[in-house]
Design a protein around this motif. Structure first.
Motif, short mmCIF file in Angstrom:
data_model
loop_
_atom_site.label_atom_id
_atom_site.label_comp_id
_atom_site.label_asym_id
_atom_site.label_seq_id
_atom_site.Cartn_x
_atom_site.Cartn_y
_atom_site.Cartn_z
N PHE A 401 49.59 42.75 49.88
CA PHE A 401 50.78 43.53 50.24
C PHE A 401 52.02 42.66 50.06
O PHE A 401 51.99 41.48 50.36
N THR A 402 53.10 43.26 49.60
CA THR A 402 54.34 42.51 49.45
C THR A 402 55.35 43.07 50.43
O THR A 402 55.56 44.28 50.49
N ALA A 403 55.97 42.18 51.18
CA ALA A 403 56.93 42.63 52.20
C ALA A 403 58.10 43.33 51.52
O ALA A 403 58.51 42.98 50.42
N ASN A 404 58.65 44.30 52.24
CA ASN A 404 59.77 45.08 51.70
C ASN A 404 61.09 44.34 51.97
O ASN A 404 62.00 44.86 52.60
N THR A 405 61.18 43.08 51.52
CA THR A 405 62.42 42.32 51.72
C THR A 405 62.91 41.81 50.37
O THR A 405 62.10 41.45 49.51
N HIS A 406 64.22 41.80 50.20
CA HIS A 406 64.81 41.45 48.90
C HIS A 406 66.03 40.57 49.09
O HIS A 406 67.06 40.77 48.45
N LEU A 407 65.92 39.58 49.99
CA LEU A 407 67.06 38.70 50.25
C LEU A 407 67.40 37.90 49.00
O LEU A 407 66.54 37.27 48.40
N GLY A 408 68.67 37.97 48.60
CA GLY A 408 69.09 37.22 47.41
C GLY A 408 68.68 37.88 46.10
O GLY A 408 68.78 37.27 45.04
N CYS A 409 68.20 39.14 46.17
CA CYS A 409 67.86 39.88 44.94
C CYS A 409 69.03 40.80 44.60
O CYS A 409 70.01 40.89 45.33
#
Length: 430
Positions: A401-409
Motif C-alpha cells: 500500500f502507498t500512503a496518500n501523501t504527496h509532500l513536495g510533489c
C-alpha cells in the motif's frame, strides 16, 4: 454570556448551498485577504453574529467557553490546542504515548516514536536533566522557553554553569526571573544537521486536522525549507544566525539582504528534487515516509487529551529538522503558523494553503465528505491510514500500500479544484 455567537441562522435543507457566510478575522495578513476574496463571504465587526471565526488564541482563551455555537459554526483552533503546540506538553504527550505503545505493542512499535531529541522540562526535571547531561560530556544542549515563538529566548550551552548563570541572572526583574525559571525545556541539540552549501535549514510543513475523534488529518503538498544565512559551525554556539532558522531571527542579521532573502527559503518541491539528485529517489521516499510517521504519531499522542469539538479545526505548522543521515526530527508544532508573507512567492503559497483550508472546512456545503484530495491537501489519516487511488491491484497481495501523501510533489490544485467544486447554480466558476 461572553461574545455573541451566531444565533439567527436559518436552517438549510440537506444539499442546499449556503449563500452567505458571515466571518470574523482577528489577523491582518494573508488570511484577511483570502477571506475578503471568497465569494459570498461577508465580514462582520465586533458585535455582529458570525458563522466562521479565524480567531487568535487569546480570544479563544477568553471567550470559547462562553460562546454558544450553532451546528454549522466553525472556529480555527481546538480548545486546548496547546497540548501539541507548547514545547513541554508536546514532549510529555509523546513520551506518554511511547510508553503506552511499548506496553501494548512492544519495543519495536514504540521505537517509531523516536523522532524527538532528548528533552527535559526545567526546573521540574532538573535532576534528571543533570544525570543525562553528565552521561554525555561536551554535548551541546539548547534551551527554549516553552510558550514563546519566532526564536525568542533561545540559547545553546555546553556547560552546566551556563544555566546556573541563567537561573541566577540578576539582570532580570523578579517577575521575569520567575517566569524564566518556570517554563523552559532543555533539549539535546542536533549537532550533525544535514547541510546544503554549508548551511543549516529546517522544514515547515502544514497539517490540517478537521477532527480528533475520529482523527482526520490532511497534509499540504507545498511547504518550504528555511535556511540560516550563515555557514554552520559548532565553534560559535552563541551565534543565533548560525543555529536558528526562524525568518524573524534571520532578517535581523547585519548582512541580511531582503532581495536575496528568497535564497533563505526553498520550496519543498525544490528540496525534494535536490535530495533525489543527491541520494536517489528510494532514500528520499523513505525520508518522506518517516516524516509522515511524525505527523501521525504526534497527532495520535494528543488524540485522547485534546477536547474534540465539531466546531473546531486547526492548521498546524510542523518544524522538522534533518540530520546528516537523512533522519527527520520533530522540533516543534505551531498552532498559529506565521501567515505573514516574506516574499511574493511566500504570499502565493500561503494564499493557496488558506484557500484550500477553507475548501475543506466547507462552510458552503459543497463537499461529499468522502474526498481524498481537496486542492493541495491530501487526506493522510481518516481513523486509519489512507492509501492512494492508483494502488496496483496485483501488488496488493504483497501488502504494497502507498500512503496518500504527496509532500513536495506537483501541486496541480487549480485543475483538481475545478473538477471537485462544480459551481453552484448562479455561481461563477472558480
Amino acid at each position: 454570556t461572553g461574545n455573541k455567537g451566531p444565533y439567527s441562522y436559518q436552517k438549510r435543507r440537506e444539499g442546499e448551498a449556503r449563500s452567505c457566510v458571515r466571518y470574523r478575522c482577528a489577523l491582518t495578513n494573508t488570511i484577511q485577504d483570502v477571506l475578503r476574496q471568497r465569494p459570498g463571504w461577508l465580514e462582520v465587526k465586533d458585535e455582529g453574529e458570525w458563522d466562521f471565526h479565524w480567531c487568535d488564541i487569546g480570544w479563544l482563551r477568553e471567550n470559547f467557553d462562553h460562546t454558544y455555537m450553532e451546528e454549522h459554526v466553525r472556529i480555527c483552533h481546538f480548545r486546548n490546542h496547546y497540548e501539541l503546540t507548547r514545547k513541554n506538553l508536546m514532549v510529555k504527550n509523546l513520551k506518554r504515548h511511547r510508553k503506552m505503545l511499548e506496553r501494548e505493542a512492544g519495543k519495536l512499535e514504540a521505537s517509531k516514536c523516536d523522532f524527538f531529541p532528548r528533552t527535559f522540562e526545567l526546573p521540574s526535571e532538573y535532576h534528571l536533566f543533570v544525570e543525562e547531561f553528565k552521561r554525555s560530556p561536551g554535548s551541546v544542549w539548547i534551551m527554549k522557553p516553552v510558550a514563546r515563538s519566532q526564536g525568542k529566548g533561545i540559547f545553546l550551552f555546553r556547560k552546566l554553569k551556563d544555566i546556573m548563570d541563567w537561573k541566577k541572572d540578576g539582570s532580570r526583574s523578579d517577575e521575569q526571573r520567575d517566569e524564566m525559571v518556570e517554563s523552559y525545556v532543555a533539549q539535546r541539540y542536533i549537532e550533525d544537521p544535514y547541510l546544503i552549501s554549508g548551511r543549516k535549514f529546517d522544514l515547515r510543513v502544514y497539517v490540517l486536522v478537521s477532527s480528533y475523534v475520529p482523527l482526520k488529518a490532511w497534509l499540504y503538498r507545498d511547504g518550504f525549507a528555511r535556511f540560516s544565512n550563515t555557514r554552520f559551525s559548532l565553534s560559535s554556539i552563541d551565534d543565533q544566525y548560525v543555529h536558528l532558522t526562524n525568518v524573524a531571527i534571520q532578517k535581523t542579521a547585519p548582512d541580511y539582504d531582503p532581495e536575496k532573502a528568497s535564497g533563505c527559503k526553498w520550496q519543498m518541491q525544490q528540496l525534494r528534487r535536490f535530495l533525489c539528485a543527491r541520494h536517489g529517489s528510494e532514500a528520499v521516499e523513505t525520508l518522506f515516509r518517516q516524516i509522515d510517521n511524525i505527523f501521525v504519531r504526534s497527532l495520535q499522542s494528543v488524540q485522547k487529551v485534546i477536547i474534540n469539538d465539531k466546531h473546531c479545526f486547526e492548521l498546524y505548522g510542523y518544524d522538522i529538522l534533518l540530520d546528516h543521515n537523512l533522519k527527520p526530527w520533530l522540533i516543534e508544532v505551531n498552532a498559529s503558523p506565521s501567515l505573514t508573507a516574506s516574499s511574493q512567492e511566500d504570499y502565493e503559497l500561503k494564499s493557496r494553503l488558506l484557500e484550500d483550508t477553507l475548501h475543506i472546512v466547507d462552510m458552503e456545503g459543497r463537499l461529499s465528505g468522502r474526498e481524498k484530495r481537496v486542492g493541495g491537501f491530501d487526506l493522510m489519516w481518516n481513523d486509519g491510514p489512507v492509501y492512494r487511488e492508483d494502488v496496483n491491484l496485483e501488488a496488493l497481495g504483497n501488502s504494497c500500500f502507498t500512503a496518500n501523501t504527496h509532500l513536495g510533489c506537483v501541486n496541480d490544485r487549480n485543475k483538481q479544484l475545478r473538477q471537485l467544486l462544480k459551481p453552484l447554480p448562479g455561481q461563477k466558476k472558480i
